[in-house]
Design a protein around this motif. Structure first.
Motif, PDB file in Angstrom:
ATOM      1  N   THR A 159     -10.920   4.629  12.109  1.00 41.24           N
ATOM      2  CA  THR A 159     -10.506   5.925  11.559  1.00 41.24           C
ATOM      3  C   THR A 159      -8.994   6.099  11.674  1.00 41.24           C
ATOM      4  O   THR A 159      -8.318   5.317  12.334  1.00 41.24           O
ATOM      5  CB  THR A 159     -11.190   7.068  12.326  1.00 41.24           C
ATOM      6  OG1 THR A 159     -10.950   6.860  13.719  1.00 41.24           O
ATOM      7  CG2 THR A 159     -12.680   7.101  12.038  1.00 41.24           C
ATOM      8  N   ASP A 160      -8.517   7.131  10.999  1.00 40.21           N
ATOM      9  CA  ASP A 160      -7.103   7.546  11.106  1.00 40.21           C
ATOM     10  C   ASP A 160      -6.105   6.515  10.600  1.00 40.21           C
ATOM     11  O   ASP A 160      -4.954   6.511  11.049  1.00 40.21           O
ATOM     12  CB  ASP A 160      -6.744   7.924  12.558  1.00 40.21           C
ATOM     13  CG  ASP A 160      -7.612   9.057  13.066  1.00 40.21           C
ATOM     14  OD1 ASP A 160      -8.064   9.851  12.215  1.00 40.21           O
ATOM     15  OD2 ASP A 160      -7.848   9.119  14.279  1.00 40.21           O
ATOM     16  N   GLY A 161      -6.527   5.666   9.715  1.00 47.59           N
ATOM     17  CA  GLY A 161      -5.587   4.691   9.184  1.00 47.59           C
ATOM     18  C   GLY A 161      -4.947   5.177   7.913  1.00 47.59           C
ATOM     19  O   GLY A 161      -5.445   6.085   7.257  1.00 47.59           O
ATOM     20  N   MET A 162      -3.823   4.634   7.577  1.00 45.92           N
ATOM     21  CA  MET A 162      -3.228   4.948   6.285  1.00 45.92           C
ATOM     22  C   MET A 162      -3.546   3.808   5.319  1.00 45.92           C
ATOM     23  O   MET A 162      -3.972   2.724   5.727  1.00 45.92           O
ATOM     24  CB  MET A 162      -1.720   5.169   6.406  1.00 45.92           C
ATOM     25  CG  MET A 162      -0.962   4.039   7.044  1.00 45.92           C
ATOM     26  SD  MET A 162       0.729   4.498   7.387  1.00 45.92           S
ATOM     27  CE  MET A 162       1.460   4.183   5.818  1.00 45.92           C
ATOM     28  N   SER A 163      -3.343   4.079   4.058  1.00 43.45           N
ATOM     29  CA  SER A 163      -3.705   3.082   3.057  1.00 43.45           C
ATOM     30  C   SER A 163      -2.591   2.963   2.020  1.00 43.45           C
ATOM     31  O   SER A 163      -1.993   3.954   1.616  1.00 43.45           O
ATOM     32  CB  SER A 163      -5.009   3.510   2.398  1.00 43.45           C
ATOM     33  OG  SER A 163      -5.292   2.656   1.330  1.00 43.45           O
ATOM     34  N   VAL A 164      -2.330   1.710   1.635  1.00 43.53           N
ATOM     35  CA  VAL A 164      -1.357   1.489   0.544  1.00 43.53           C
ATOM     36  C   VAL A 164      -2.124   0.786  -0.558  1.00 43.53           C
ATOM     37  O   VAL A 164      -2.659  -0.311  -0.355  1.00 43.53           O
ATOM     38  CB  VAL A 164      -0.183   0.595   1.027  1.00 43.53           C
ATOM     39  CG1 VAL A 164       0.693   0.194  -0.140  1.00 43.53           C
ATOM     40  CG2 VAL A 164       0.639   1.321   2.064  1.00 43.53           C
ATOM     41  N   ASN A 165      -2.214   1.424  -1.706  1.00 45.06           N
ATOM     42  CA  ASN A 165      -2.947   0.828  -2.806  1.00 45.06           C
ATOM     43  C   ASN A 165      -1.989   0.228  -3.817  1.00 45.06           C
ATOM     44  O   ASN A 165      -1.073   0.904  -4.289  1.00 45.06           O
ATOM     45  CB  ASN A 165      -3.831   1.905  -3.458  1.00 45.06           C
ATOM     46  CG  ASN A 165      -4.798   1.280  -4.452  1.00 45.06           C
ATOM     47  OD1 ASN A 165      -5.270   0.168  -4.229  1.00 45.06           O
ATOM     48  ND2 ASN A 165      -5.066   1.989  -5.520  1.00 45.06           N
ATOM     49  N   LEU A 166      -2.195  -1.027  -4.139  1.00 42.95           N
ATOM     50  CA  LEU A 166      -1.301  -1.719  -5.073  1.00 42.95           C
ATOM     51  C   LEU A 166      -1.892  -1.711  -6.485  1.00 42.95           C
ATOM     52  O   LEU A 166      -3.075  -1.779  -6.652  1.00 42.95           O
ATOM     53  CB  LEU A 166      -1.039  -3.146  -4.617  1.00 42.95           C
ATOM     54  CG  LEU A 166      -0.372  -3.304  -3.266  1.00 42.95           C
ATOM     55  CD1 LEU A 166      -0.233  -4.768  -2.903  1.00 42.95           C
ATOM     56  CD2 LEU A 166       1.022  -2.664  -3.256  1.00 42.95           C
TER      57      LEU A 166
END
Lengths: 202, 224
Positions: A195-202
């Motif tokens: 939980t509590d992660g960030m995400s970078v979508n390409l």
């Protein structure tokens, strides 16, 4: 220490993989890089590991651009890519001894055996890596997470070829690392059960 | 980080890997012996002629034997991802490359030097000329490995890299060949041969200074 990526663009050959990617990763934080096949996930991780140069943009570690203090950055980072980077002629024990020496933190045989035990590889430490299964090889590689103490982990598809027990061990390591103030940048095709992660979508 | 430690770790690593791959270990040596032994079959068994051409033959054999293992100098590490990890090590990548080059010389160059007396006898060379040949090979073969590493790094991952490597490197080997074979000829003619040794030593120092650094830069480009 934090990892700051600003306006990063990457080109492979004639193709622009991504542009203007920005994010900041602080201690205790993890970031999941997502995207379709060929979107540039591995390229982004390689850029963050200092293996390649961006088309434009800047990556900073602790506020200092990577290129200005690569020695310290290499000391503070562990990048594990697609390839297992194991020598097939050597045993897991020999591979890990060598890698720990080259990582600048030589591990004792006892320490390596403890780590191999955690990954369920005790009893196979003397076998040549070439006779190990794909999952076992991956586990040997992931043993480095414990053997190289460093704040930033950059992991490219670490769950590949792992069985349920090994995945559980990996999650335990992730949680432990983040609790201790570590940073985690990861790509994975499977959903990450944290939980509590960030995400970078390409 | 101790500079010698880095080089030592890499030399030890690559020597262990070479010892586990005995076929690769012996390939250069057997190739050298075969090349050197083929020539008398072509030019005839005249002892005078063989003795005259022996220094050149031994040097060309050494040169080709060194060249044989060069495409593999970085290729295995590149394919299995080790090279990428080595480039990320806090140790100096230039010293890591130097360690690999030294291991290559120990596997491909030193055995050639050590077997030269036996092949020299075959070519009817006198004891002093054999000693001169060994000394020039001892000085010259490290240059072959050092210069060769640049070609191996530049052609890493390139299709048909082996051929390209030969085309790139062989012309650069010419001075080593001339000075190496020239020393034996000078001794035979009663001339002072110290100049040849100094020139080989100078090439050693130059190559030792530049080759690992240039190779390391080329490898980083190949890894991009």
């Amino acid at each position: 220490m934090n990892l700051s990526v600003s306006n990063l663009s990457c080109q492979r050959g004639e193709r622009l993989l991504f542009e203007n990617i920005s994010f900041e990763l602080n201690p205790h934080q993890w970031c999941h890089v997502t995207g379709e096949n060929g979107a540039g996930k591995t390229s982004l991780l390689r850029l963050c590991a200092g293996l390649t140069n961006p088309l434009s943009g800047l990556i900073k570690w602790g506020g200092i651009p990577l290129k200005e203090d690569t020695d310290r950055f290499h000391q503070d980072t562990l990048y594990l890519g697609h390839a297992n980077a194991l020598k097939e002629e050597l045993s897991p024990l020999e591979n890990l001894q060598l890698m720990s020496q080259l990582d600048g933190s030589p591990a004792t045989e006892e320490a390596i055996l403890t780590v191999l035990d955690r990954w369920g590889l005790l009893g196979r430490e003397e076998l040549p890596v070439r006779v190990l299964s794909a999952g076992q090889r991956r586990r040997v590689l992931l043993s480095r997470l414990t053997l190289k103490p460093c704040p930033l982990w950059i992991l490219d598809e670490p769950f590949n070829a792992l069985d349920r027990r090994a995945i559980q061990t990996l999650y335990e390591l992730f949680n432990q690392h983040l609790e201790q103030g570590g940073l985690l940048l990861i790509t994975s095709h499977q959903a990450i059960e944290m939980t509590d992660g960030m995400s970078v979508n390409l | 980080m101790n500079l010698f430690t880095t080089v030592f770790i890499m030399v030890r690593r690559d020597l262990i890997l070479a010892l586990r791959h005995k076929s690769e270990l012996l390939t250069a040596l057997f190739f050298f012996v075969i090349v050197v032994n083929l020539l008398p079959l072509g030019v005839g068994p005249d002892p005078k002629l063989l003795s005259k051409i022996a220094p050149g033959v031994l040097w060309i054999g050494a040169l080709l034997a060194t060249l044989l293992g060069l495409p593999r100098l970085f290729a295995h590490d590149y394919q299995d991802g080790s090279l990428e990890q080595l480039s990320l090590s806090p140790h100096s990548f230039t010293l890591i490359v130097l360690g690999k080059i030294m291991a290559h010389w120990l596997v491909a160059g030193l055995p050639v030097v050590l077997i030269t007396p036996f092949l020299g006898i075959q070519f009817n060379l006198s004891g002093p000329i054999i000693a001169v040949m060994m000394a020039t090979l001892l000085l010259g073969t490290p240059v072959l490995s050092l210069i060769g590493s640049i070609g191996a790094a530049l052609t890493l991952g390139v299709r048909g890299g082996g051929v390209l490597l030969s085309l790139l490197i062989l012309p650069l080997y010419i001075p080593v060949l001339i000075f190496g074979a020239g020393a034996a000829e000078a001794y035979r003619s009663g001339l002072d041969m110290s100049g040849y040794f100094w020139l080989l030593a100078a090439l050693d120092i130059l190559a030792l200074f530049f080759a690992p650094w240039v190779s390391a830069v080329a490898l980083k480009v190949a890894l991009e």
